[in-house]
Design a protein around this motif. Sequence first.
Motif, short mmCIF file in Angstrom:
data_model
loop_
_atom_site.label_atom_id
_atom_site.label_comp_id
_atom_site.label_asym_id
_atom_site.label_seq_id
_atom_site.Cartn_x
_atom_site.Cartn_y
_atom_site.Cartn_z
N SER A 188 0.84 -1.21 0.00
CA SER A 188 0.00 0.00 0.00
C SER A 188 0.87 1.25 0.00
CB SER A 188 -0.96 0.00 1.19
OG SER A 188 -0.26 -0.13 2.40
N TYR A 189 2.02 1.19 0.66
CA TYR A 189 2.89 2.38 0.66
C TYR A 189 3.52 2.58 -0.71
CZ TYR A 189 6.10 5.99 2.26
OH TYR A 189 6.77 7.18 2.41
N PHE A 190 3.82 1.49 -1.39
CA PHE A 190 4.41 1.65 -2.73
C PHE A 190 3.38 2.29 -3.69
CE2 PHE A 190 6.29 0.39 -6.84
CZ PHE A 190 7.53 0.98 -6.65
N MET A 191 2.12 1.91 -3.51
CA MET A 191 1.06 2.51 -4.31
C MET A 191 1.06 4.03 -4.09
SD MET A 191 -1.20 1.66 -6.38
CE MET A 191 -2.04 0.15 -6.32
N HIS A 192 1.22 4.40 -2.84
CA HIS A 192 1.27 5.81 -2.47
C HIS A 192 2.49 6.49 -3.11
CE1 HIS A 192 0.61 9.33 -0.17
NE2 HIS A 192 1.45 9.10 0.81
N LEU A 193 3.62 5.79 -3.11
CA LEU A 193 4.84 6.35 -3.72
C LEU A 193 4.64 6.60 -5.22
CD1 LEU A 193 7.67 4.23 -2.03
CD2 LEU A 193 7.33 6.67 -1.81
N ILE A 194 3.96 5.66 -5.88
CA ILE A 194 3.71 5.83 -7.32
C ILE A 194 2.88 7.11 -7.55
CG2 ILE A 194 2.57 4.84 -9.36
CD1 ILE A 194 3.14 2.06 -8.24
#
Length: 438
Positions: A188-194
């Motif tokens: 979920s944090y990587f989604m946010h980073l994208i």
Amino acid sequence: MDLKVKNDCCAADFMPVGELRAVQLSRLQKIVEHAYNNVEFFRNRMNENGVKPSDIKALEDIQKLPFSKKIDLRDTYPFGLCAVPMSEVVRLHASSGTTGKPIVVAYTKEDLDVWAEVMKRGLAGAGLSEKDIIQIAYGYGLFTGGLGAHYGSEALGATVVPASVGNTQRQVMLMRDFGVTGVCCTPSYFMHLIEQAKLAGIDMRDLPVRVGIFGAEPWSQGMREQLESGSGIEAFDIYGLSEIIGPGVAIECTEHQGMHVFEDHFYPEIIDPDTGEVLPDGEQGELVLTTLSKYAMPMIRYRTRDLTRIIAEPCKCGRTIRRIDRISARSDDMFIIRGVNVFPSQIESALLTVPGVTANYLIILTTEKGMDNIEVNVEMSPEAFSDQVKVLESLQRNITKAVESVIGLRIRVKLVAPQTIARSEGKAKRVLDQRIKG
Ligand code: DLL
């Protein structure tokens, strides 16, 4: 798999099965004896069950041993399950959980070496090497994610960027400026980073980052597709829990057909969560793990509450260590609505089959006129966001149909604008339970 990697650090992944079972048995015998001799809790439990360390003559004899559970760690807080003197403990971690006291886990120097070794094997299996620059965006601190991934990456010889969580714009800047090739964080944090990269005018697909090591929370195939297409990386599912060691209990190889368990260190079993009966390989149930080589705080037949199955068929990659399937759910995440058992992961999988929907959603449980209700707030992608009522209604209908057909219950879907659901830096909170209890 290139032979160099296989021979260097990952030989244990490819051990002939007979040899692997022999290693497991001798480690099991030693650890059970160690736990019995040094931890009152394990000694009492084993005595109550009429079993002694010397009864472990074959691997199957593990079934004679009693289970342990999270409550046992809570009841013995903080150091009651420690099996070595404090002078031999070199690190403590803790997991807060949702209620009450945290659970505390302890490591000797050798335990930390085991942890770094399994993480290193996992990262190598995901195609990372000393040539990579790995950004660790799991939280550093009492949570095991940050330091676990950190020491594993260092053991691999990679260049480590210990970014920890937060300051998302800076994370993106570091990735770009340092030429980061691997990222470890929650999906979920990587989604946010994208998303944040996009807002800053950076397309993650243009960056050199190519591998993502994502875990600590459940995520679906639909989420994998969104992460990979939004960033151009190859996403690897990694599993672990503080009680057993932290991240690195199991991880996918490049075949992506389940996660290989480092079973020379963590012995897996699947049980029926209701009866405790051991189920054959392939059957879905609760994962039970025994640490075979962790001495500060050994865990014997620990009930993880995580639901999965063991995949014993050989993997195309040639590893002989068995796999577990994606964690479909945690038995304690399940909620019961009008008598029907529902897992948040079922809702996520259904949601993400609908085009125009993002992996940002919140499930809100309420009580109305004495009845339990499910409302799912779903964020649309900026591309799907429209001011045309017809378009929105059709999207809402499609989502409702997709979820209802999977869970078999009527639900209410509320579409919300992009960027309105709170983002998490660690484990995403997907369920808000506002039901009136009692
Ligand atoms: O989450 C350790 C970890 C850190 C694993 C980083 C992977 C990456 P805990 O905070 O103790 O430890 O939470 C453990 O998280 O029992 C599962 O329910 C869940 N979990 C962990 N990995 C996965 C995964 C870390 N890949 C609990 N898929 C576990 C689904 C996962 N659930």
